[in-house]
Design a protein around this motif. Structure first.
Motif, PDB file in Angstrom:
ATOM      1  N   UNK A  18       0.824  -1.200   0.000  1.00  0.00           N
ATOM      2  CA  UNK A  18       0.000   0.000   0.000  1.00  0.00           C
ATOM      3  C   UNK A  18       0.864   1.259   0.000  1.00  0.00           C
ATOM      4  N   UNK A  19       0.233   2.371  -0.440  1.00  0.00           N
ATOM      5  CA  UNK A  19       0.874   3.680  -0.342  1.00  0.00           C
ATOM      6  C   UNK A  19       0.732   4.130   1.111  1.00  0.00           C
ATOM      7  N   UNK A  20       1.817   4.564   1.718  1.00  0.00           N
ATOM      8  CA  UNK A  20       1.710   5.084   3.084  1.00  0.00           C
ATOM      9  C   UNK A  20       1.156   6.503   3.067  1.00  0.00           C
ATOM     10  N   UNK A  21       1.408   7.222   1.963  1.00  0.00           N
ATOM     11  CA  UNK A  21       0.809   8.529   1.691  1.00  0.00           C
ATOM     12  C   UNK A  21       0.602   8.594   0.190  1.00  0.00           C
ATOM     13  N   UNK A  22      -0.199   9.519  -0.267  1.00  0.00           N
ATOM     14  CA  UNK A  22      -0.395   9.658  -1.704  1.00  0.00           C
ATOM     15  C   UNK A  22       0.898  10.111  -2.369  1.00  0.00           C
ATOM     16  N   UNK A  23       1.214   9.560  -3.531  1.00  0.00           N
ATOM     17  CA  UNK A  23       2.402  10.032  -4.253  1.00  0.00           C
ATOM     18  C   UNK A  23       2.288  11.519  -4.561  1.00  0.00           C
ATOM     19  N   UNK A  24       3.437  12.194  -4.537  1.00  0.00           N
ATOM     20  CA  UNK A  24       3.473  13.633  -4.800  1.00  0.00           C
ATOM     21  C   UNK A  24       4.604  13.934  -5.782  1.00  0.00           C
ATOM     22  N   UNK A  25       4.674  15.187  -6.177  1.00  0.00           N
ATOM     23  CA  UNK A  25       5.777  15.633  -7.026  1.00  0.00           C
ATOM     24  C   UNK A  25       6.553  16.699  -6.274  1.00  0.00           C
ATOM     25  N   UNK A  26       7.869  16.660  -6.451  1.00  0.00           N
ATOM     26  CA  UNK A  26       8.726  17.658  -5.801  1.00  0.00           C
ATOM     27  C   UNK A  26      10.011  17.777  -6.601  1.00  0.00           C
ATOM     28  N   UNK A  27      10.326  18.980  -7.074  1.00  0.00           N
ATOM     29  CA  UNK A  27      11.579  19.231  -7.772  1.00  0.00           C
ATOM     30  C   UNK A  27      11.764  18.391  -9.021  1.00  0.00           C
ATOM     31  N   UNK A  28      10.709  18.208  -9.794  1.00  0.00           N
ATOM     32  CA  UNK A  28      10.811  17.434 -11.027  1.00  0.00           C
ATOM     33  C   UNK A  28      10.882  15.930 -10.812  1.00  0.00           C
ATOM     34  N   UNK A  29      10.537  15.474  -9.630  1.00  0.00           N
ATOM     35  CA  UNK A  29      10.547  14.044  -9.337  1.00  0.00           C
ATOM     36  C   UNK A  29       9.202  13.618  -8.783  1.00  0.00           C
ATOM     37  N   UNK A  30       8.879  12.347  -9.020  1.00  0.00           N
ATOM     38  CA  UNK A  30       7.718  11.728  -8.383  1.00  0.00           C
ATOM     39  C   UNK A  30       8.217  11.104  -7.086  1.00  0.00           C
TER      40      UNK A  30
END
Length: 180
Positions: free
Chosen positions: A80-92
């Motif tokens: 499972x995802x522990x948190x929703x995926x996010x984007x930061x600094x051009x990265x997933x």
């Protein structure tokens, strides 16, 4: 002497009531016990109405009920995802966790990839996790994000479990700036 058939025979009077039963009624006194039963029934209904929500609020009670009424194999792995995926600094940024239940295996491999809406893989990696029985083992995967509408696909190799999450490109607040 005999009396003819159909004649009247002498009736004997019923015996007199015994003195120790005099004044007693058969059955219950009217109104007392049914009222007591109604009060007890009402108290039981109110206690149930209060107890059920309080018990349901406890995660351990919900877990026990889910395990009671759900057929779960003896050995299984949770992904499972522990948190929703996010984007930061051009990265997933993709936070994951795996919990192994039952017979432990030495390693679990998780493949994480990013795909375009057309299905082209833009980034992929495989992570090896060392599971601990009934304990979440987490990791955070960073992949380069080249498409704003990328889809995250996570697979637990050798198992049926998969996860999917789609990043949505931010809509332009100015309708005139949107391509037509």
């Amino acid at each position: 002497m005999t009396e003819p058939l159909g004649g009247v025979q002498g009736l004997t009077p019923s015996p007199a009531p015994s003195p120790h039963r005099a004044g007693r009624r058969r059955g219950r006194p009217p109104g007392r016990r049914p009222r007591l039963r109604a009060v007890v029934l009402l108290a039981a209904v109110l206690a149930t109405a209060v107890a059920v929500p309080l018990l349901w609020a406890q995660p351990t009670v919900r877990l026990a009920l889910r395990q009671t009424f759900t057929r779960i194999p003896a050995d299984y792995d949770e992904l499972y995802f522990t948190q929703l995926p996010t984007t930061a600094g051009g990265q997933a940024v993709i936070p994951l966790s795996v919990v192994q239940h039952g017979t432990p295996t030495p390693n679990l491999q998780v493949r994480v990839s990013l795909t375009t809406p057309g299905g082209t893989v833009t980034g992929s990696t495989t992570v090896t996790l060392v599971p601990k029985p009934d304990t979440p083992v987490g990791t955070t995967v960073h992949l380069p994000l080249t498409e704003p509408d990328a889809e995250v696909q996570v697979a637990l190799l050798g198992h049926d479990q998969t996860l999917h999450y789609r990043f949505q490109a931010a809509a332009s607040p100015d309708p005139e700036a949107s391509p037509r």
